[in-house]
Design a protein around this motif. Structure first.
Motif, PDB file in Angstrom:
ATOM      1  N   GLY A  51      -2.610  15.332   1.645  1.00  0.00           N
ATOM      2  CA  GLY A  51      -2.023  14.069   1.228  1.00  0.00           C
ATOM      3  C   GLY A  51      -0.855  13.663   2.112  1.00  0.00           C
ATOM      4  N   VAL A  52      -0.658  12.356   2.262  1.00  0.00           N
ATOM      5  CA  VAL A  52       0.491  11.824   3.013  1.00  0.00           C
ATOM      6  C   VAL A  52       1.713  11.848   2.107  1.00  0.00           C
ATOM      7  N   ARG A  53       2.817  12.359   2.619  1.00  0.00           N
ATOM      8  CA  ARG A  53       4.039  12.447   1.826  1.00  0.00           C
ATOM      9  C   ARG A  53       4.993  11.291   2.084  1.00  0.00           C
ATOM     10  N   ARG A  54       5.177  10.937   3.350  1.00  0.00           N
ATOM     11  CA  ARG A  54       6.148   9.904   3.704  1.00  0.00           C
ATOM     12  C   ARG A  54       5.887   9.449   5.128  1.00  0.00           C
ATOM     13  N   ILE A  55       6.650   8.459   5.576  1.00  0.00           N
ATOM     14  CA  ILE A  55       6.600   8.063   6.986  1.00  0.00           C
ATOM     15  C   ILE A  55       7.434   9.044   7.789  1.00  0.00           C
ATOM     16  N   ASP A  56       6.791   9.710   8.730  1.00  0.00           N
ATOM     17  CA  ASP A  56       7.494  10.695   9.558  1.00  0.00           C
ATOM     18  C   ASP A  56       8.313  10.007  10.643  1.00  0.00           C
ATOM     19  N   HIS A  57       7.681   9.085  11.378  1.00  0.00           N
ATOM     20  CA  HIS A  57       8.423   8.338  12.388  1.00  0.00           C
ATOM     21  C   HIS A  57       7.683   7.060  12.748  1.00  0.00           C
ATOM     22  N   LEU A  58       8.409   6.179  13.398  1.00  0.00           N
ATOM     23  CA  LEU A  58       7.874   4.915  13.893  1.00  0.00           C
ATOM     24  C   LEU A  58       8.012   4.913  15.401  1.00  0.00           C
ATOM     25  N   ALA A  59       7.001   4.429  16.087  1.00  0.00           N
ATOM     26  CA  ALA A  59       7.055   4.303  17.548  1.00  0.00           C
ATOM     27  C   ALA A  59       7.044   2.824  17.890  1.00  0.00           C
ATOM     28  N   LEU A  60       8.147   2.351  18.455  1.00  0.00           N
ATOM     29  CA  LEU A  60       8.325   0.932  18.744  1.00  0.00           C
ATOM     30  C   LEU A  60       8.376   0.719  20.254  1.00  0.00           C
TER      31      LEU A  60
ATOM     32  N   TRP B 214       0.856  -1.168   0.000  1.00  0.00           N
ATOM     33  CA  TRP B 214       0.000   0.000   0.000  1.00  0.00           C
ATOM     34  C   TRP B 214       0.898   1.225   0.000  1.00  0.00           C
ATOM     35  N   GLN B 215       0.569   2.200  -0.847  1.00  0.00           N
ATOM     36  CA  GLN B 215       1.485   3.329  -1.019  1.00  0.00           C
ATOM     37  C   GLN B 215       0.728   4.630  -1.197  1.00  0.00           C
ATOM     38  N   GLN B 216       1.336   5.701  -0.685  1.00  0.00           N
ATOM     39  CA  GLN B 216       0.903   7.068  -0.938  1.00  0.00           C
ATOM     40  C   GLN B 216       2.134   7.943  -0.848  1.00  0.00           C
ATOM     41  N   GLY B 217       2.465   8.618  -1.934  1.00  0.00           N
ATOM     42  CA  GLY B 217       3.697   9.381  -1.976  1.00  0.00           C
ATOM     43  C   GLY B 217       4.885   8.453  -1.753  1.00  0.00           C
ATOM     44  N   GLU B 218       5.744   8.799  -0.807  1.00  0.00           N
ATOM     45  CA  GLU B 218       6.896   7.956  -0.471  1.00  0.00           C
ATOM     46  C   GLU B 218       6.626   7.081   0.749  1.00  0.00           C
ATOM     47  N   ALA B 219       5.387   7.080   1.237  1.00  0.00           N
ATOM     48  CA  ALA B 219       5.016   6.235   2.376  1.00  0.00           C
ATOM     49  C   ALA B 219       4.527   4.892   1.862  1.00  0.00           C
ATOM     50  N   ARG B 220       5.150   3.814   2.341  1.00  0.00           N
ATOM     51  CA  ARG B 220       4.805   2.470   1.897  1.00  0.00           C
ATOM     52  C   ARG B 220       4.551   1.584   3.113  1.00  0.00           C
ATOM     53  N   VAL B 221       3.446   0.844   3.049  1.00  0.00           N
ATOM     54  CA  VAL B 221       3.084  -0.092   4.107  1.00  0.00           C
ATOM     55  C   VAL B 221       2.829  -1.445   3.463  1.00  0.00           C
ATOM     56  N   LEU B 222       3.479  -2.478   3.994  1.00  0.00           N
ATOM     57  CA  LEU B 222       3.245  -3.843   3.542  1.00  0.00           C
ATOM     58  C   LEU B 222       2.273  -4.515   4.503  1.00  0.00           C
ATOM     59  N   LEU B 223       1.271  -5.190   3.961  1.00  0.00           N
ATOM     60  CA  LEU B 223       0.338  -5.983   4.760  1.00  0.00           C
ATOM     61  C   LEU B 223       0.594  -7.450   4.474  1.00  0.00           C
ATOM     62  N   ASN B 224       1.010  -8.168   5.501  1.00  0.00           N
ATOM     63  CA  ASN B 224       1.399  -9.574   5.379  1.00  0.00           C
ATOM     64  C   ASN B 224       0.364 -10.432   6.103  1.00  0.00           C
ATOM     65  N   THR B 225      -0.311 -11.306   5.355  1.00  0.00           N
ATOM     66  CA  THR B 225      -1.305 -12.209   5.955  1.00  0.00           C
ATOM     67  C   THR B 225      -0.867 -13.663   5.810  1.00  0.00           C
ATOM     68  N   GLY B 226       0.437 -13.889   5.810  1.00  0.00           N
ATOM     69  CA  GLY B 226       0.971 -15.243   5.608  1.00  0.00           C
ATOM     70  C   GLY B 226       0.602 -16.198   6.712  1.00  0.00           C
ATOM     71  N   PRO B 227       0.799 -17.525   6.468  1.00  0.00           N
ATOM     72  CA  PRO B 227       0.402 -18.538   7.456  1.00  0.00           C
ATOM     73  C   PRO B 227       1.201 -18.495   8.744  1.00  0.00           C
TER      74      PRO B 227
END
Length: 599
Positions: free
Chosen positions: A419-428, A318-331
């Motif tokens: 619009g979303v441009r990119r991922i600004d930050h991640l909180a882990l 899934w993408q918008q601008g330079e922001a990309r998110v992968l959705l993984n539904t693997g077993p």
């Protein structure tokens, strides 16, 4: 240089501690007396176990309250010391640590202390043992390293030297430059510990809050540099008293400990591992989920499009601008909800970044890949998050996007404002026992700079957060640890923050598309009106959408949150005027709002 760790720094029984130290790659250990006394192994068996593991026993410690006491008491101390020296012979240890006395019987008499330490050294010499005298920061009469050295110098015995401890020196604010006055051959041992800068009783500070070099606020490298210039060639040994480390699993703690010494030696120019390769951006964030529909619905409402699908795995891009998110539904996905499992980091040199990570003991992750899949280098962060070193669509280098086939979506930022441009930050969110380890990992392995720790109020305690970032703010990762962990050590939602030029417009578009934003109490906006002045209708607009606001000298910050799916939620952020923070002042309100909705 030779590396060593005190058994008191690790959790578990003595045999567990020795095994963990050996597996991490240490050369030796300091055997803490309490660990030996509680062990079912005889000293000879401990010696044999260490030999089998390839560990030397570099120090036996501690002997307490020896010097500066009345003669009758000192004779009892010599009797006690002779017994310990016999145990050390059986153990195979040739150096004993003697701490400056805290006994109420001790008197302030350097001449008496020197003469008694000389007599102790004479006794030790008969057993082939050296005595390393250390000034405790809370010693009754001797509390500084230079004072301890003057006593050792006055005693003038070849079997008596000094032990330098970075915590005891730096916690008192002593100047390490005076170490240059001590001959290297008279520094029998060097113990290292860092600590966060705190205003508290030094004994409690020492017993509960020490950490490994690079995890606190002390200039440990500067102190070690002074010691090495004297000609000292003994081990670099870690002696860390820490409540968290003593409860955490010994194996990972030992690896973290050795990593700290590897980084220290690099800083001192003693070793030259592969240099850090600082990431330049976030290529993607990968979510694993048993059900993609709720997350996909949120992403779609945010303006993302499903642009590609992996050739051989149930993974959507899934993408918008330079922001990309992968959705993984693997077993292999866990069934307990959506989680942030992997991060792709843009790297100027992916192979070099992987070499750096491996040299600092980051576990390299094997990948199950089909013959046509792109070969990517990946390592595991302390919390288990997979970190991929990427060169996205860069000529001449393999790109992870080569594993995906287009679904026809464009992934361009939505036209107009919001619009979303990119991922600004991640909180882990980190496991409760790995916060300091995570900070050192991201600093040393990835080359990111660490900001100061921030404590924010949670309805059930305090949440501690520390951000790591590159110099330009293209990679921002907020590491956090909070109260009341789940049984698995986690339990806190993680989130992905998307950058937008107009968060109000983005929030309106999200809500118009059916998305639900986290409701924020009206009391927050009443207080906001008291703290800041807003243009006509601006505060009402923020209140209506649940947009939070913060300001610092460099600019302003507007942000809002989606509701949580599994263990993940999303944030929309707008940075104006060079704002570099994360809205920490608003975190208590956000946390309370999420708690009220079952997060």
């Amino acid at each position: 240089m030779r590396t060593s760790i005190a058994t008191v720094s690790l959790s578990g029984a003595l045999t567990e501690k020795l095994t963990a130290a050996a597996r991490a790659g240490f050369d030796g250990v300091e055997v803490f007396e309490n660990d030996l006394l509680a062990s079912s192994l005889a000293p000879e068996e401990v010696r044999a176990r260490c030999a089998d593991l390839g560990l030397g026993i570099d120090l036996y410690q501690p002997m307490r309250d020896i010097e500066g006491v009345p003669e009758a008491e000192f004779r009892r101390n010599l009797r006690r010391a002779a017994h310990k020296f016999r145990v050390m012979r059986r153990l195979g240890a040739d150096t004993v640590l003697v701490c400056s006395s805290v006994s109420p019987l001790a008197v302030d008499d350097d001449e008496l202390a020197a003469s008694q330490l000389r007599r102790l050294a004479e006794l030790a010499d008969g057993f082939g043992i050296r005595v390393a005298y250390e000034a405790l920061a809370w010693g009754r009469h001797v509390s500084t390293y230079d004072h301890a050295w003057r006593i050792v110098e006055a005693a003038d015995h070849p079997a008596l030297g000094t032990c330098l401890d970075s915590f005891h020196i730096l916690a008192r604010g002593s100047d390490p430059k005076g170490i240059a006055d001590i001959p290297g051959e008279k520094i029998f041992f060097l113990q290292l510990a860092d600590a966060p800068l705190m205003a508290m009783d030094v004994l409690q500070w020492s017993r509960h809050y020490r950490c490994f070099p690079g995890q606190g606020g002390f200039d440990v490298a500067g102190l070690v540099g002074q010691v090495l210039r004297t000609g000292y060639r003994g081990p670099l040994s870690l002696e860390v008293f820490n409540d968290v480390f003593r409860q955490a699993e010994a194996g990972p703690t030992a690896v973290d400990a050795l990593r700290s010494l590897l980084v220290l030696q690099e800083a001192l120019g003693l070793t030259a591992p592969p240099p850090p390769v600082v990431p330049t951006g976030v290529a993607f964030a990968e979510l694993v989920t048993p059900d993609a529909e709720p997350v996909a619905g949120i992403l779609e409402a945010l303006g993302f499009a499903r642009t590609a699908r992996h050739r051989g795995k149930p993974v959507d891009l899934w993408q918008q601008g330079e922001a990309r998110v992968l959705l993984n539904t693997g077993p292999g996905v866990r069934r307990d909800g959506t989680q942030l499992a992997a991060v792709g980091l843009e790297s100027p040199d992916p192979a070099g970044a992987a070499r750096r990570a491996e040299s600092l003991l980051a576990p390299v992750l094997p990948r199950r890949r089909a013959p046509r899949d792109v070969l990517l280098d990946a390592v595991a962060a302390p919390d288990g998050t997979e970190l991929f070193f990427c060169a996205t669509d860069r000529p001449g280098l393999p790109s992870w996007t080569g594993d995906f086939e287009s679904t026809g979506g464009t992934g361009q930022a939505a036209p107009g404002a919001g619009g979303v441009r990119r991922i600004d930050h991640l909180a882990l969110t980190q496991p409760w026992h790995q916060f300091d380890e995570a900070t050192l990992f991201h600093r040393s392995v990835l080359g990111l700079g660490a900001q100061e720790s921030v404590d924010v109020a949670d309805p059930y305690g305090l949440l501690r957060s520390r951000a790591v970032t590159d110099a330009d703010g293209n990679v921002r990762i907020a590491l956090g640890v909070g109260p009341a962990p789940d049984a698995d050590g986690g339990g806190r939602a993680q989130h992905i923050a998307f950058a937008t030029d107009d968060v109000v417009a983005a929030a309106r578009r999200f809500r118009a598309a059916g998305g639900r934003l986290l409701p924020i109490p009206a009391n927050y906006y009443d207080d906001l009106a008291a703290r800041y002045e807003f243009g006509e209708g601006e505060l009402e607009e923020l209140r209506d959408l649940g947009v939070l606001y913060d300001r610092e000298a460099g600019g302003a910050f507007r942000h809002c949150y989606t509701e949580t799916v599994g263990r993940v939620f999303f944030e929309l952020v707008q940075r104006d005027g060079g704002y570099r923070g994360y809205g920490a002042a608003n975190a208590p309100v956000r946390l309370a709002a999420q708690r009220g909705r079952g997060v």
